[in-house]
Design an enzyme around this catalytic site. Structure first.
Site, PDB file in Angstrom:
ATOM      1  N   HIS A 216       1.040  -1.118  -0.069  1.00  0.00           N
ATOM      2  CA  HIS A 216      -0.145   0.037  -0.059  1.00  0.00           C
ATOM      3  C   HIS A 216       0.823   1.049  -0.047  1.00  0.00           C
ATOM      4  O   HIS A 216       1.947   1.235   0.733  1.00  0.00           O
ATOM      5  CB  HIS A 216      -0.753   0.008   1.234  1.00  0.00           C
ATOM      6  CG  HIS A 216      -2.213   0.901   1.078  1.00  0.00           C
ATOM      7  ND1 HIS A 216      -1.877   2.218   1.167  1.00  0.00           N
ATOM      8  CD2 HIS A 216      -3.363   0.780   0.646  1.00  0.00           C
ATOM      9  CE1 HIS A 216      -3.342   2.963   0.910  1.00  0.00           C
ATOM     10  NE2 HIS A 216      -4.137   1.986   0.674  1.00  0.00           N
TER      11      HIS A 216
ATOM     12  N   ASP B  93      -7.849  -5.265  -0.274  1.00  0.00           N
ATOM     13  CA  ASP B  93      -8.302  -5.773  -1.364  1.00  0.00           C
ATOM     14  C   ASP B  93      -7.877  -7.272  -1.512  1.00  0.00           C
ATOM     15  O   ASP B  93      -8.554  -7.995  -2.258  1.00  0.00           O
ATOM     16  CB  ASP B  93      -7.509  -5.427  -2.759  1.00  0.00           C
ATOM     17  CG  ASP B  93      -8.248  -3.832  -2.788  1.00  0.00           C
ATOM     18  OD1 ASP B  93      -9.377  -3.474  -2.771  1.00  0.00           O
ATOM     19  OD2 ASP B  93      -7.273  -2.823  -3.151  1.00  0.00           O
TER      20      ASP B  93
END
Length: 386
Positions: free
Chosen positions: A264, A326
């Site tokens: 991320h 995700d």
């Protein structure tokens, strides 16, 4: 070493503050995400969709009466004009649902002739609530090709209705509705990410909420943003078996390809939303006592995902690369019998609360129109030879 200042520009505006906001905050080092000061895990565990929607739009959690009133409003305004419904029902089936959603949000502006008048903030809030209410309906109409979808039906909550628009059978199971509601809350906002930047940038020109949200949906459709959970499921299916994990990851590393669902831009530790999925939601689905059946294929994907996480933490954990939200969310949605090409629309069903809050805040703060500067690297002036 050449710095960004030496370059004269900042690619992607990485790390450059562009607005002041009171909506959400991330501590990437500690793995903390808050909405108006509340940790996202507490909101997911103890609050409803309506609570978080009220919090983001109106800056504090609602009273019981205020929650009830917002729930009534969201369910009251869920229906769309029949002409718009017919247009959606007749859209090409090959159109990805995210592009349908973007187009359909713009169509909704046709039913709101005063949407360009953004001076009254209370009217803006009401317009945001009505748009949020209609988003699941757009999906339900497109998925079923029925312009009268859900007409006359009663629902217990907005999360119940939203899940019904994606899978009628799953919506009959209250445990799944509760899990789905928490999933939506976990996706509700995430500071100035790519899609929220789109809302702010488009809204800074005083464009309508419809134009601004439509742009955000297009941004979210990309695999580097919201489309990643769909790609994660494809990756797990490509691996096929836990025995293939090591070889798969090695091949991706050697070819310099991205492993979907890992890493991320902001978090240097585990994404708190990913932790919540892993520890709170997935165990409610993948266990012997769950109230619904998990087929062998899905159970195998879950085992593969756990294996990928284990290998990834060994290989990349010291580099601050961990599974993100995700990585896990697609498994939950697949357990609800939701088609993978609708996964990113569910991200939008949660994130529209945050998008609307940022659109509202941008107007109230009277931010200047976004006008970044480029660094020109093209040709000098030249002339046409005659």
């Amino acid at each position: 070493m050449v710095t960004l200042l030496d370059k004269g520009y900042f690619p992607g505006l990485k790390g450059i503050p562009i607005v002041e906001s009171k909506i959400s905050n991330i501590d990437g080092e500690k793995g903390i995400l808050t909405f108006r000061g509340y940790p996202v895990e507490e909101l997911a565990k103890h609050c409803s969709y309506e609570d978080v929607c009220y919090l983001l739009l109106k800056e504090d959690l609602p009273t019981e009466d205020e929650r009830t009133e917002l729930r009534k409003e969201l369910l009251k305004y869920k229906d769309v004009d029949i002409n718009i419904a017919n247009s959606i029902a007749h859209m090409d089936r090959n159109l990805h649902p995210m592009y349908m959603l973007s187009i359909s949000v713009l169509l909704l502006q046709g039913s709101d002739s005063t949407s360009f008048n953004i001076k009254n903030q209370e009217e803006n809030i009401q317009r945001a609530i009505r748009l949020i209410a209609k988003l699941p309906t757009l999906i339900g109409i497109y998925r079923t090709k029925d312009p009268d979808f859900a007409q006359g039906k009663e629902f217990d909550s907005f999360a119940h209705y939203a899940l019904y628009c994606l899978d009628e059978q799953s919506a009959k199971n209250q445990d799944l509705v509760n899990i789905f509601e928490q999933l939506l809350i976990l996706h509700a906002d995430h500071t100035i990410n790519n899609s929220t930047f789109s809302v702010r940038a488009v809204g800074s020109s005083h464009a309508s909420i419809f134009a601004s949200i439509s742009s955000a949906i297009n941004s979210l459709s990309g695999p580097l943003h919201g489309g990643a959970n769909e790609k994660v499921i494809s990756m797990l299916e490509e691996i096929k078996s836990p025995e293939n994990i090591e070889a798969y990851i090695e091949s991706k590393i050697s070819e310099g390809e991205k492993i979907m669902g890992l890493g991320h831009r902001v978090y240097k530790t585990y994404d708190p939303r990913g932790v919540y999925f892993k520890k709170e939601l997935l165990p409610k689905i993948f266990n012997e006592d769950n109230p619904f059946k998990i087929d062998k294929h899905l159970d195998n994907l879950y085992n593969i995902a756990q294996g990928v996480e284990e290998v990834a933490l060994k290989r990349f954990g010291n580099k601050g690369i961990y599974p993100n939200v995700d990585f896990w969310s697609g498994l939950i949605l697949k357990a609800m019998n939701i088609e993978p090409n609708y996964f990113t629309t569910i991200f939008a069903l949660g994130r529209i609360m945050g998008w609307a809050a940022h659109w509202l805040e941008n107007i109230e703060s009277k931010n200047a129109i976004f006008r970044p500067k480029q660094l020109y690297k093209g040709l000098d002036i030249r002339h046409i030879d005659k």
